[in-house]
Design an enzyme around this catalytic site. Structure first.
Site, PDB file in Angstrom:
ATOM      1  N   HIS A 268       0.847  -1.327   0.052  1.00 63.63           N
ATOM      2  CA  HIS A 268       0.071   0.048  -0.036  1.00 63.63           C
ATOM      3  C   HIS A 268       0.673   1.123   0.036  1.00 63.63           C
ATOM      4  O   HIS A 268       0.300   2.304  -0.214  1.00 63.63           O
ATOM      5  CB  HIS A 268      -1.021   0.061   1.141  1.00 63.63           C
ATOM      6  CG  HIS A 268      -2.118  -1.093   1.166  1.00 63.63           C
ATOM      7  ND1 HIS A 268      -2.719  -1.284   0.236  1.00 63.63           N
ATOM      8  CD2 HIS A 268      -2.454  -1.976   2.139  1.00 63.63           C
ATOM      9  CE1 HIS A 268      -3.601  -2.265   0.208  1.00 63.63           C
ATOM     10  NE2 HIS A 268      -3.376  -2.612   1.573  1.00 63.63           N
TER      11      HIS A 268
ATOM     12  N   HIS B 176      -6.126  -7.171  -0.134  1.00 64.65           N
ATOM     13  CA  HIS B 176      -6.526  -5.865  -0.470  1.00 64.65           C
ATOM     14  C   HIS B 176      -5.674  -5.515  -1.911  1.00 64.65           C
ATOM     15  O   HIS B 176      -4.675  -5.931  -2.123  1.00 64.65           O
ATOM     16  CB  HIS B 176      -5.663  -5.137   0.594  1.00 64.65           C
ATOM     17  CG  HIS B 176      -6.354  -5.332   1.798  1.00 64.65           C
ATOM     18  ND1 HIS B 176      -5.894  -6.207   2.727  1.00 64.65           N
ATOM     19  CD2 HIS B 176      -7.609  -4.966   2.448  1.00 64.65           C
ATOM     20  CE1 HIS B 176      -6.654  -6.283   3.893  1.00 64.65           C
ATOM     21  NE2 HIS B 176      -7.542  -5.674   3.690  1.00 64.65           N
TER      22      HIS B 176
HETATM   23 ZN   LIG Z   1      -4.008  -7.154   2.917  1.00 65.23          ZN
END
Ligand SMILES: [Zn+2]
Length: 311
Positions: free
Chosen positions: A130, A169
């Site tokens: 991320h 994610h």
């Molecule tokens: Zn994750």
């Protein structure tokens, strides 16, 4: 040929507070499981070095690298934690951990390219996918996989590398860094909608994003991977494959609602290995991303590492 296993005690020193799912015990769970199931004998265990700052600058802006370093040094000196976003907290041990995590990915890349080992798994934290070019977010500080991929391209002279991301994610940070870098093909699955709510529309032609609705299970996900990842990977002919190995799409993991199990991680790793064997001399560097149910995490990492090590 062997599989290297990179980690470092400093990766346990990053501590985001009681009850935070991205906790030091994740690495203990993995270590305990590998040891108790006899897998250590199949691995070449290596201490992660600190990353060279120049490598960080190949994936992140120099401003961000400097600012984050300043913040992490202040936290280290003051002994007081600081929140970089609501989920991403710097503790006094974070600086040491982030340098080891990115350093593991780069050292693994060098060891694989130099032919010391066939492939490598980096049991590191914090995770990285991320972290964007300019920002920490979502438990991530530096983007370990993007840093290593750029090292392979810019320092080691490879011309084409693939990044496979199977975390639940979306790897928005990696996409932010490598979108439209035609030397990289990124293929991913991720639950959608789910944090960070991106990925529905790819940012570049070098991205193969597969948004998956909640409660989807392994068989359907395998079909999507076979139909969408594999033709693109085959056509791209990567000289090396990086894996953002998050295990939070496991059905026991509460941070997502996908239904993968250990056998699915084994299958995905076999498919990744087939691509690497055909085009990249077997070269794979896999880095731990998410995975928060400690039991499911340890079993899934073991399934992944067994395929890498061929045991
Ligand atoms: Zn994750």
């Amino acid at each position: 040929m062997t599989t290297a296993y990179y980690s470092h005690p400093d990766c346990r020193r990053h501590d985001m507070g009681r009850g935070h799912p991205e906790c030091p015990q994740r690495l203990d769970a993995i270590d305990d499981y590998l040891l108790s199931h006899g897998l250590n004998d199949a691995l070449d265990r290596r201490d992660a070095p600190n990353v060279d700052p120049a490598d960080l600058g190949r994936a992140h802006s120099s401003g961000y690298v400097g600012e984050l370093r300043d913040v992490l040094e202040q936290v280290q000196v003051s002994g007081r934690s600081a929140a970089l976003d609501p989920d991403t907290i710097a503790s006094p041990g974070t600086l040491a951990a982030v340098l080891r995590a990115a350093g593991a990915a780069v050292a693994a890349t060098d060891a694989v390219i130099d032919g010391e080992v066939e492939n490598a798994f980096c049991a590191v934290r914090p995770p990285g996918h991320h972290a964007t070019r300019d920002a920490a977010m979502g438990f991530c500080f530096f983007n370990n996989v993007a840093v290593a991929a750029r090292h392979a391209l810019d320092v080691r002279g490879l011309e084409r590398v693939a990044i496979v991301d199977f975390d639940v994610h979306h790897g928005n940070g990696t996409e932010d860094i490598i979108a439209n870098d035609d030397r990289v093909l990124m293929v991913s699955i991720f639950q959608h909608p789910l944090y960070p709510y991106s990925g529905g529309v790819p940012l570049g032609t070098n991205m193969v994003n597969l948004p998956i609705p909640p409660y989807t299970r392994g068989p359907e996900i395998r079909e999507l991977i076979e139909a969408n990842w594999m033709p693109r990977l085959e056509a791209f002919r990567p000289q090396m494959v990086f894996v953002s190995a998050g295990f939070d799409a496991h059905r026991e993991d509460d941070l997502g609602q996908l239904g993968l199990v250990e056998a699915d991680y084994e299958w995905m790793t076999l498919r990744i290995k087939a691509v690497a064997d055909r085009h990249a001399g077997g070269r794979i560097v896999s880095c731990l991303e998410g995975g928060y149910n400690l039991g499911a995490l340890a079993r899934s990492v073991a399934a992944h590492v067994r395929v890498l090590a061929g045991v």
